[in-house]
Structures are given as C-alpha cells and as structure tokens.
Motif scaffolding. Structure first.
Motif, PDB file in Angstrom:
ATOM      1  N   ALA A  75       8.083  13.531  62.728  1.00 13.89           N
ATOM      2  CA  ALA A  75       9.428  13.497  62.158  1.00 13.89           C
ATOM      3  C   ALA A  75      10.116  12.175  62.467  1.00 13.89           C
ATOM      4  CB  ALA A  75      10.258  14.663  62.687  1.00 13.89           C
ATOM      5  N   GLU A  76       9.882  11.670  63.674  1.00 11.18           N
ATOM      6  CA  GLU A  76      10.539  10.419  64.079  1.00 11.18           C
ATOM      7  C   GLU A  76       9.927   9.194  63.442  1.00 11.18           C
ATOM      8  OE1 GLU A  76      11.665  11.815  68.640  1.00 11.18           O
ATOM      9  OE2 GLU A  76      10.227  10.180  68.278  1.00 11.18           O
ATOM     10  N   ARG A  77       8.624   9.175  63.367  1.00 12.01           N
ATOM     11  CA  ARG A  77       7.929   7.949  63.004  1.00 12.01           C
ATOM     12  C   ARG A  77       7.127   8.037  61.727  1.00 12.01           C
ATOM     13  NH1 ARG A  77       4.876   6.511  68.673  1.00 12.01           N
ATOM     14  NH2 ARG A  77       6.621   6.969  70.042  1.00 12.01           N
ATOM     15  N   GLY A  78       6.897   9.226  61.250  1.00 10.69           N
ATOM     16  CA  GLY A  78       5.987   9.380  60.118  1.00 10.69           C
ATOM     17  C   GLY A  78       4.560   9.551  60.599  1.00 10.69           C
ATOM     18  N   SER A 131      11.523  18.436  55.442  1.00 10.45           N
ATOM     19  CA  SER A 131      11.466  19.195  54.203  1.00 10.45           C
ATOM     20  C   SER A 131      10.147  18.961  53.485  1.00 10.45           C
ATOM     21  CB  SER A 131      12.608  18.795  53.286  1.00 10.45           C
ATOM     22  OG  SER A 131      12.296  17.594  52.623  1.00 10.45           O
ATOM     23  N   ARG A 176      19.036  15.030  58.346  1.00 11.84           N
ATOM     24  CA  ARG A 176      18.099  14.745  59.425  1.00 11.84           C
ATOM     25  C   ARG A 176      18.098  13.271  59.814  1.00 11.84           C
ATOM     26  NH1 ARG A 176      13.041  13.412  60.212  1.00 11.84           N
ATOM     27  NH2 ARG A 176      12.702  12.961  58.036  1.00 11.84           N
ATOM     28  N   THR A 177      18.345  12.405  58.848  1.00 12.13           N
ATOM     29  CA  THR A 177      18.331  10.975  59.134  1.00 12.13           C
ATOM     30  C   THR A 177      19.713  10.443  59.506  1.00 12.13           C
ATOM     31  OG1 THR A 177      18.478  10.546  56.737  1.00 12.13           O
ATOM     32  CG2 THR A 177      16.286  10.510  57.735  1.00 12.13           C
ATOM     33  N   GLU A 222       9.799  15.744  51.616  1.00 14.22           N
ATOM     34  CA  GLU A 222       9.519  14.579  52.443  1.00 14.22           C
ATOM     35  C   GLU A 222       8.047  14.500  52.773  1.00 14.22           C
ATOM     36  OE1 GLU A 222      13.132  13.454  55.301  1.00 14.22           O
ATOM     37  OE2 GLU A 222      12.377  15.477  55.552  1.00 14.22           O
ATOM     38  N   ASP A 229       2.449   6.147  61.425  1.00 16.80           N
ATOM     39  CA  ASP A 229       2.843   5.425  62.624  1.00 16.80           C
ATOM     40  C   ASP A 229       2.795   6.263  63.888  1.00 16.80           C
ATOM     41  OD1 ASP A 229       5.299   3.417  60.836  1.00 16.80           O
ATOM     42  OD2 ASP A 229       3.156   3.124  61.172  1.00 16.80           O
TER      43      ASP A 229
END
Lengths: 211, 211
Positions: free
Chosen positions: B27-30, B109, B172-173, B112, B33
């Motif tokens: 969630a933080e970095r994808g 989501s 979320r962002t 995403e 990454d």
DNA sequence: TCGCTTCTTGACCCGGCGGTCAACACAGTG
DNA sequence: CACTGTGTTGACCGCCGGGTCAAGAAGCGA
C-alpha cells in the motif's frame, strides 16, 4: 543534461519517435514491464541511442506525462465556453476529457499514471491537483449561484476528476465498448446529475448545445 | 505447492504476519517497489523463510488481493438491506465500500490494484467485474421500477464502482481529510444523485436510515 | 576535401532482486 | 533419548535490465 540539447530536425523526429513508441508501450504494458530495450526495438534503433535523447527511462516517462497533461488541459480549455454557467462548464470539461482519452488511448488518464509508479507519485499528482483545483473553482461558483448542490467544492471536484479518469480507463481497457462521443455524453450526464441542485437545472444544462 | 501445506498454529501466525506486513508495504510503496527483503525485514525473519510459506512474491500478492476482494464483498453484503429499493442498495453498498477502504487503508481499492501490475490485470479484473455485475443487476431493477434514470445499467455500474474506488484512493493518499463516515455519506449522495430518475426519489433514498 | 558536430551502434558492465538450499534449530511423539 | 516433521537461516546464484562509452557513420559548412 539532455534537456538542453539542441537537436536538428532529424534529431527532433527521432526523439519524437521514441516518445511515441514509449507511450504506446507504457499504455499496453505499464512502466515497469516496458524495458528501454522494448522501446528502442519498437523504434528500430540501437539501445545506446536512447541515452543520447533522454537521461534515463524515468526522464522519458516524466516528459511523456507532462506532454499528456498539457495536451489534456488544452483540450479541456478549448471545449469550455467561458460564458456558460458553472455546471455547463463542468459538463463540457468532462466530455472533452473523455473524448481526449478515447482519442489518445496510448496516453492514459492522469489517475492511472498516478497509480502506476510510487516513485513518481508526488510529482504526478500535480496534474490531478491542477485539474481538481480548476473543477473546484467552477463548482464553487455553481454552489454560489445555487445551480450546484451545496457540497464541499474540493470534495465534489474529486468526483468529477475521478469519474472522467475511470471511464477513460474502462474504455481504454476494452470493458466499455462505446463510441467515444456516446461515452462522453454519458459521463456528462453522470456528473451533471450528480452535482445539479435540482432536476430542472440538470435538464437545462443537458439540453444545452455548444457548436 | 505451498497452498496445500498444513500449518501449525505457529505457522499460521507467521504466515499471517508476512501477509500483514506485505499489505502495508504494498500500500505504501506499490508492488514493484516492495521487495521480498523488505517484507521479511518488516516481519523480523530471514529471507528464505518467505519461500516456506509462499511460492513466490507473486503468489503472496495474489493471495492478498483475493483476501481483500472477499472481505470487501462481505462488508458490502452485510451493509446491504435486501428489502431496500434498488437505489437504496446502491447507496448502502457504496457507503460500506468507502468505509471498508478507509478502515483497511493498507489494502487498496480493487481498481488501484488493477492498475498496478499488468501481469495481474486479467485476473485482477475479476474483482471489478464481479462488483460491477452486482451493481449493474441492482441498477437494472432500479431502471425497471423507474427510480433510476434510464441508462445502460452496465455503463452506469462502472460509475458507481469507479466513484467508490477513486474516493477510496484520494482518501488513502491523504488528499481528502474527511472522517470516513462523512466521506461515505458524501459518496452515497454523489452516486444516488447521479443515478436517481428525479430529485424526489433521490431525497427519499438519502433520507432513509438503516440501523 | 577536411574538420567539426551530431547521431548511432552494440558489446559490455554492474547492481539489484527473486529465488535456492544445505545446514541447523525447535517441537512433538513414542 | 531418538526420530520425524516443521520451521528458520543467510550465503550464494543467476538472470535481467538500466546504463556506459569507445568507435564509427552521417551530415553540414567552409
């Protein structure tokens, strides 16, 4: 820095070719799964040439995103009649965006880009932020004149930006098999109905035509 | 295949720990990454242990996505009163989804996820497709009883799914600093107004409460 | 033709990351 | 205690993809 490089017309053509091929590949496969090798092969050139024109893969991507953002913004500005009422302007901008995205399917919506790579997130949100601020300003005017429901304009603007982005995405990924004009009209109705303060206003705005 | 592995309670705890840590990091970095090394370090274990529990990084990700999809679906099903009229059900489902996403911000989501990795695209669209089909069925009923505007239910369903997804994403962002209930209520209003065939219906649905 | 600049090539380098696996530790049971 | 099964470790391997750069080709102007 390759940005300062003075290119001959031939050089400019070559650079544009690389950008075009990259745009197509990024749209098809995403940034991570598109290698520099894929881009140069698609362009029919050797790999080292890429670095004559771009500092690195990331720099090319950023340049593409910026080009896309500016072009989308231009399409929106051209479609919006500044004399129209706020909700009409929202509609025009949304429809133009959907059309733009359908036409340039190898460029993807700003929100898609935003999601793609976390390393670009902060900068890429610029496009979304600008667009959202534009829409919010219009919504604020609509709320003030009573034609748009009394909601927080910032929050509501995200609904418009998001709707446009998502419909662009579904269309581009083949799940909405609609003519772009049909899709644009649908999205226009969706956002107008979502925002209008009553149905007579929605009807009036949706009946308006701009030539 | 690690899927068939019988785990002790200790093993199950360890596996869950890895899933939890991975969810947060993704969630933080994808996905791209976030390395396997990051996940195991966050869990305080050695790298090789990861492969006792998961075939590979991809398998863990798929498992996470599936868990998330099922949980979201459960939250929607619990929130939807089957006796309510179609538009009310749309509203309830949308609000529940927004709340779920705000609560589990380290799960993202479905849309995403769908955008993140092309390698997962076909399978990950399953979640979106299922959700969209559910919503479309409800919309179809609403169009039939005249409470929902006469639009193509499939197309309209993408608007609901997209709106929920985008508002989840913005929240979320950090760009929407709203209480989750407030946000859910806003999204509920947005989709109800977008879909209602007239404003008296929208008002009635938005006035309805479910305890 | 010569000199300079721009453009192009592709073999190569290197770092990073996913994944491996022999060795070991721990737990449970007879 | 011995044996078996589960769980854990971390040095290592191999592949891949981004990026490099010396050498050469092409283009242009004097």
């Amino acid at each position: 820095m390759t940005d300062d490089r003075r290119l001959t017309s031939q050089g400019q053509e070559r650079k544009q070719q690389l950008l075009d091929q990259a745009a197509t590949l990024f749209a098809e496969r995403g940034y991570a799964d598109t290698r520099v090798l894929d881009i140069v092969q698609a362009a029919g050139v050797a790999k080292g040439l890429f670095y004559w024109y771009f500092e690195n893969k990331e720099a090319l991507f950023r340049e593409l995103v910026e080009l896309n953002r500016l072009n989308l913004r231009r399409a929106q500005a051209e479609a919006i009649d500044l004399d129209a009422e706020p909700l009409g302007r929202i509609r025009q901008g949304a429809e133009a965006s959907v059309r733009y995205m359908a036409q340039y399917a190898n460029f993807f919506s700003l929100l898609e880009v935003e999601n793609l790579e976390k390393q670009f997130a902060d900068e890429l949100r610029k496009g979304t932020a600008i667009h959202t601020a534009d829409v919010a300003a219009i919504i604020r005017a609509g709320v003030a004149d009573g034609t748009i429901r009394d909601e927080d304009p910032e929050v509501a603007a995200y609904g418009v930006v998001g709707t446009v982005g998502y419909y662009g995405h579904f269309h581009r990924t083949g799940r909405l098999d609609l003519d772009p004009d049909e899709l644009a009209a649908f999205v226009g109705r969706f956002v107008v109905c979502a925002l209008a303060s009553d149905e007579s206003i929605a009807r009036r705005v949706l009946a308006a035509r701009r030539s």
